[in-house]
Design a protein around this motif. Structure first.
Motif, PDB file in Angstrom:
ATOM      1  N   LYS A 136       0.823  -1.217   0.000  1.00  0.00           N
ATOM      2  CA  LYS A 136       0.000   0.000   0.000  1.00  0.00           C
ATOM      3  C   LYS A 136       0.856   1.265   0.000  1.00  0.00           C
ATOM      4  CE  LYS A 136      -4.120  -1.887   2.283  1.00  0.00           C
ATOM      5  NZ  LYS A 136      -5.010  -1.798   3.470  1.00  0.00           N
ATOM      6  N   GLY A 137       2.194   1.097   0.050  1.00  0.00           N
ATOM      7  CA  GLY A 137       3.071   2.255  -0.050  1.00  0.00           C
ATOM      8  C   GLY A 137       3.799   2.636   1.223  1.00  0.00           C
ATOM      9  N   GLU A 138       3.584   1.896   2.318  1.00  0.00           N
ATOM     10  CA  GLU A 138       4.289   2.224   3.552  1.00  0.00           C
ATOM     11  C   GLU A 138       5.759   1.814   3.444  1.00  0.00           C
ATOM     12  OE1 GLU A 138       3.221   3.938   5.915  1.00  0.00           O
ATOM     13  OE2 GLU A 138       1.058   3.659   6.152  1.00  0.00           O
ATOM     14  N   LYS A 139       6.633   2.603   4.098  1.00  0.00           N
ATOM     15  CA  LYS A 139       8.023   2.189   4.203  1.00  0.00           C
ATOM     16  C   LYS A 139       8.097   0.912   5.030  1.00  0.00           C
ATOM     17  CE  LYS A 139      11.379   4.919   4.951  1.00  0.00           C
ATOM     18  NZ  LYS A 139      12.302   5.910   5.553  1.00  0.00           N
ATOM     19  N   LYS A 140       9.104   0.100   4.711  1.00  0.00           N
ATOM     20  CA  LYS A 140       9.197  -1.208   5.378  1.00  0.00           C
ATOM     21  C   LYS A 140       9.210  -1.078   6.902  1.00  0.00           C
ATOM     22  CE  LYS A 140      13.113  -3.212   5.895  1.00  0.00           C
ATOM     23  NZ  LYS A 140      14.433  -3.821   5.639  1.00  0.00           N
ATOM     24  N   ASP A 141      10.099  -0.206   7.444  1.00  0.00           N
ATOM     25  CA  ASP A 141      10.210  -0.094   8.898  1.00  0.00           C
ATOM     26  C   ASP A 141       8.947   0.468   9.525  1.00  0.00           C
ATOM     27  OD1 ASP A 141      12.678  -1.166   8.731  1.00  0.00           O
ATOM     28  OD2 ASP A 141      13.799   0.669   9.177  1.00  0.00           O
ATOM     29  N   VAL A 142       8.310   1.372   8.806  1.00  0.00           N
ATOM     30  CA  VAL A 142       7.033   1.916   9.308  1.00  0.00           C
ATOM     31  C   VAL A 142       5.981   0.813   9.349  1.00  0.00           C
ATOM     32  CG1 VAL A 142       5.135   3.514   8.811  1.00  0.00           C
ATOM     33  CG2 VAL A 142       7.516   4.265   8.539  1.00  0.00           C
ATOM     34  N   ALA A 143       5.930   0.023   8.283  1.00  0.00           N
ATOM     35  CA  ALA A 143       4.971  -1.087   8.242  1.00  0.00           C
ATOM     36  C   ALA A 143       5.226  -2.067   9.383  1.00  0.00           C
ATOM     37  CB  ALA A 143       5.061  -1.802   6.897  1.00  0.00           C
ATOM     38  N   LEU A 144       6.504  -2.367   9.623  1.00  0.00           N
ATOM     39  CA  LEU A 144       6.851  -3.276  10.721  1.00  0.00           C
ATOM     40  C   LEU A 144       6.352  -2.739  12.056  1.00  0.00           C
ATOM     41  CD1 LEU A 144      10.501  -4.168   9.629  1.00  0.00           C
ATOM     42  CD2 LEU A 144       8.660  -5.828   9.932  1.00  0.00           C
ATOM     43  N   LEU A 145       6.589  -1.459  12.285  1.00  0.00           N
ATOM     44  CA  LEU A 145       6.190  -0.874  13.570  1.00  0.00           C
ATOM     45  C   LEU A 145       4.674  -0.783  13.724  1.00  0.00           C
ATOM     46  CD1 LEU A 145       8.687   1.950  14.539  1.00  0.00           C
ATOM     47  CD2 LEU A 145       7.928   0.021  15.909  1.00  0.00           C
ATOM     48  N   ILE A 146       3.991  -0.495  12.651  1.00  0.00           N
ATOM     49  CA  ILE A 146       2.521  -0.415  12.720  1.00  0.00           C
ATOM     50  C   ILE A 146       1.945  -1.761  13.157  1.00  0.00           C
ATOM     51  CG2 ILE A 146       0.416  -0.229  11.323  1.00  0.00           C
ATOM     52  CD1 ILE A 146       1.847   1.936   9.678  1.00  0.00           C
ATOM     53  N   VAL A 147       2.448  -2.824  12.546  1.00  0.00           N
ATOM     54  CA  VAL A 147       1.939  -4.159  12.888  1.00  0.00           C
ATOM     55  C   VAL A 147       2.358  -4.548  14.304  1.00  0.00           C
ATOM     56  CG1 VAL A 147       1.939  -6.596  12.265  1.00  0.00           C
ATOM     57  CG2 VAL A 147       1.922  -4.857  10.465  1.00  0.00           C
ATOM     58  N   ILE A 148       3.593  -4.243  14.672  1.00  0.00           N
ATOM     59  CA  ILE A 148       4.067  -4.560  16.027  1.00  0.00           C
ATOM     60  C   ILE A 148       3.212  -3.852  17.069  1.00  0.00           C
ATOM     61  CG2 ILE A 148       5.972  -4.141  17.643  1.00  0.00           C
ATOM     62  CD1 ILE A 148       7.890  -4.800  15.305  1.00  0.00           C
ATOM     63  N   LYS A 149       2.941  -2.564  16.837  1.00  0.00           N
ATOM     64  CA  LYS A 149       2.093  -1.799  17.763  1.00  0.00           C
ATOM     65  C   LYS A 149       0.716  -2.449  17.910  1.00  0.00           C
ATOM     66  CE  LYS A 149       1.719   2.628  17.085  1.00  0.00           C
ATOM     67  NZ  LYS A 149       1.674   3.220  18.445  1.00  0.00           N
ATOM     68  N   ARG A 150       0.148  -2.870  16.800  1.00  0.00           N
ATOM     69  CA  ARG A 150      -1.183  -3.496  16.853  1.00  0.00           C
ATOM     70  C   ARG A 150      -1.133  -4.809  17.624  1.00  0.00           C
ATOM     71  NH1 ARG A 150      -3.812  -6.953  13.165  1.00  0.00           N
ATOM     72  NH2 ARG A 150      -2.376  -6.483  11.452  1.00  0.00           N
TER      73      ARG A 150
END
Length: 724
Positions: free
Chosen positions: A508-522
């Motif tokens: 969807k266009g998220e940076k890899k590290d941002v995507a990782l953190l978003i999922v980790i937070k959830r």
């Protein structure tokens, strides 16, 4: 029986401590001497054959027929050179112990002589009779065929002049009939899923191995005292026995000086273990009197479990040389601590990185968080299945008894890490950044060394202890393959879901590290209810756990329901660890073992109560009656025999209660035996038959305090626990 008790005590007091000689003053000189390890392979195999075996071990490549012949020839030469005369496929059926069938190397020749032979076929596969091993309905009794197949990842070893070859055990139709097959499948699933996630951080990682260190607790008792206790040698635990006046209340046994006779046994056992490549590192007194622990260095998980199974067998063999009996039952003595088997689990890459150890850079810390949080979420999602994996009739005595973790599965992280996860959960992720180091705003750095910053919560069933998770709820007699299969497969499944969720955001266009953190937070938020930092023994925690929606299944028959849930079926089918038929078979086997062990205990209680305890009490009571009659005949007043009369009455009351409760227990047992459904039968044994055990024991233990010590037939707790 009383004579047997005192003969046993006399035997103990005259024991001579044997002198133990080690092969060398340096352990490194004889470590793994009886193992066909990589060093021996290099010596006995061609370079090509050696590399083929290494590829099979490390990459899972199949072993061709000609290579198997070379390995068999090399193994035979090495083993015969070490004095071996036989070989066996050593496997772990669902009985809970190991199994082996020995065949001689020699074969007669037509000229009347003999020669030693060992073929590649004999190494790779054998066909033991599978009809008498538990199968849970996978095959009929008359269908005897089963196969053992060589597991090259666990090296062969020599024990008692026999070459032992670790193997898997499957049915004629291919279903797993052992603990090793599903474990290997779970480890393979974890390897693939973990490597995929590792590639977010390090493309050079090609393999992830699960690592395990098993702390083995056990009791020792003199063999003569053991043999004088029919309950101990028939069930593994004392069904009767009043607690010794001194037990563990002074807390003076834990880490205390090891008794000389026990120390000699430990030296002997450790020497034998080290010769077999079992890397024992630690020994010490445990909390309860006559309770001890040994622990090895961490190993690859399949090998660690093989070594633990071998160690339990070895301990029993060596104990006989020292006139000891090793008690591996989870609760051999009521009123003091039982024994567990702490499983310390982690994940190690082929590059040597521990995935549960924080690194020095933000990238490495993010990698740590990914595996750390996914493990937490996996346990949260499948807490009921993890509970089922440690369920047994023995462990039911121990779990939640203010000495072991409760039946509620929770995770302890320590205040520092728990606070860190809370902070990450509520933090804001900056998406408009150029420097990866600014990815988290206001998030503190993870300490490089967490070993000493996480306290040990002994009430937690699953605790993080610096660079590993410790599953503390496993019973001391259990095969760790069962909980480790579950733990590895649920983490593998969770890592696959994690990768799917992260990749979806990246697309969807998220940076890899941002995507990782978003999922980790959830995931941190979704699995928060499983985290608990307090006292797992408290009633308040039971109430809080219920509010959090955490399962609290205290008995085995109901805990095992998790094996049959739709969620578990989906997990096992997607990972390929169990077929539905195999999972349901395990459920049947475990239920059958549960009720049969209670059935045996009930029979032993009835037999000892009616044939030994009651006659002993009545015999002593008759002497008191004669004493009272004699005092009366002398014309003495009632005050001279008042105490005797009180004891006579109490004995009658206890005898009547014992006999009445045994009769009721037998009636309930007969009803239970007529039930065909295994789950219902196990529950009835647990809820209708088992409650009589404690009621009968109460009265027997009261009689132990009333009857003349010289006439009491069973060795007492003070003798079992303190006479060494």
């Amino acid at each position: 029986m009383a004579n047997i008790r005192f003969q046993a005590l006399q035997s103990v007091l005259t024991r001579v401590i044997p002198e133990i000689k080690t092969p060398s003053s340096k352990i490194s000189d004889y470590y793994s001497a009886n193992v066909f390890d990589k060093k021996k392979m290099k010596e006995f195999l061609s370079t090509e054959a050696y590399q083929g075996i290494i590829n099979s071990i490390e990459k899972g490549e199949p072993i061709p027929r000609d290579l198997a012949e070379q390995v068999a020839s090399a193994m035979k030469s090495w083993a015969i050179g070490k004095g071996a005369t036989h070989y066996t496929h050593w496997f772990q059926p669902l009985t809970g112990s190991t199994a082996e069938k020995h065949d001689a190397f020699f074969e007669p020749t037509p000229d009347g002589n003999a020669l030693e032979r060992f073929s590649g076929d004999a190494l790779a596969q054998q066909e033991p009779d599978a009809s008498s091993f538990p199968s849970g309905g996978i095959r009929n009794t008359f269908e005897a065929r089963g196969y053992t197949a060589w597991d090259p990842s666990s090296p062969a070893f020599i024990m008692a002049r026999t070459l032992c070859i670790p193997t898997v055990f499957v049915s004629y139709t291919g279903e797993a009939l052992d603990y090793k097959v599903p474990l290997l499948k779970a480890l393979n699933a974890l390897d693939k899923a973990a490597v995929d996630v590792c590639h977010y951080f390090d493309k050079s990682i090609e393999k992830v191995n699960a690592s395990l260190g098993i702390e083995q607790e056990y009791f020792l008792v003199d063999i003569a005292l053991f043999n004088a206790r029919p309950d101990l040698y028939l069930t593994g635990r004392t069904l009767f026995g009043h607690m010794s006046a001194k037990n563990q209340q002074l807390e003076d046994h834990y880490f205390g000086s090891i008794p000389e006779r026990v120390y000699t046994f430990m030296q002997d056992m450790e020497t034998e273990a080290l010769l077999l490549g079992i890397p024992l590192k630690t020994r010490h007194n445990e909390v309860a009197p006559s309770q001890f622990e040994c622990a090895p260095i961490y190993e690859e998980i399949n090998l660690a479990i093989d070594h633990n199974q071998l160690l339990m067998d070895l301990m029993d063999r060596v104990a006989k040389r020292h006139n000891f009996k090793v008690l591996l039952h989870e609760k051999p003595y009521a009123g003091i601590n039982g024994s567990g088997k702490h499983n310390n689990w982690s994940m190690i890459t082929n590059t040597g990185k521990n995935l549960l150890s924080p690194g020095k850079t933000p990238k490495n810390n993010l990698m740590f968080l990914a595996f750390f949080v996914n493990t937490i979420r996996a346990v949260y999602e499948h807490a009921d299945l993890l509970r089922a994996s440690i369920a047994s009739v023995n462990n039911d005595h121990r779990l939640g008894a203010n000495e072991a973790p409760p039946a509620i599965i929770s995770i302890f992280l320590g205040s520092q890490l728990s606070d860190l996860l809370d902070e990450i959960e509520t933090s804001r992720i900056s998406k408009k950044i150029k420097d990866d180091a600014l990815l988290w705003q206001g998030i503190p750095k993870i300490p490089q060394i967490l070993k000493d910053n996480t306290d040990r919560n002994r009430t937690s069933p699953f605790a993080f202890t610096g660079n590993k998770f410790e599953l503390r709820a496993v019973g001391s007699s259990a095969n760790s393959a069962s909980p480790m299969t579950v733990l590895n497969v649920i983490v593998a499944d969770q890592l696959k879901k994690f990768k799917y969720d992260v990749d979806k955001l990246i697309k969807k266009g998220e940076k890899k590290d941002v995507a990782l953190l978003i999922v980790i937070k959830r995931y941190i938020k979704e699995s928060k209810n499983i985290r608990f930092e307090g006292n797992g023994y408290s009633e308040d925690w039971e109430k809080e756990a219920a509010l959090r929606g955490l399962p609290n299944i205290k008995t085995t028959p109901k805990a095992l329901d998790a094996l049959l849930s739709d969620k578990t079926d989906l997990l096992f089918s997607e990972t390929g660890v169990f077929t539905k038929r195999e999972a349901h078979a395990r459920h049947e086997i475990l239920l059958e073992a549960f009720y049969k062990k209670l059935q045996i205990e009930a029979r032993v209680i009835g037999e000892l109560g009616v044939n030994i305890i009651i006659p002993t009490a009545i015999s002593y009571q008759s002497k008191l009656v004669q004493n009272v009659q004699g005092l009366k005949a002398l014309g003495l007043g009632e005050e001279t025999y008042k105490a005797q009369l009180e004891i006579i009455v109490k004995i009658s009351e206890h005898v009547s209660s014992i006999k009445g409760d045994i009769d009721k227990m037998v009636a309930e047992r007969k009803k239970a035996n007529n039930i065909e459904d295994l789950r219902e039968k196990a529950i009835v044994y647990d809820e209708k038959v088992k409650p009589f055990f404690q009621a009968i024991r109460y009265h027997v233990d009261k009689l132990e305090q009333l009857v003349d010590d010289s006439e009491w037939p069973l060795p007492k707790f003070r003798e079992l626990l303190f006479i060494k």
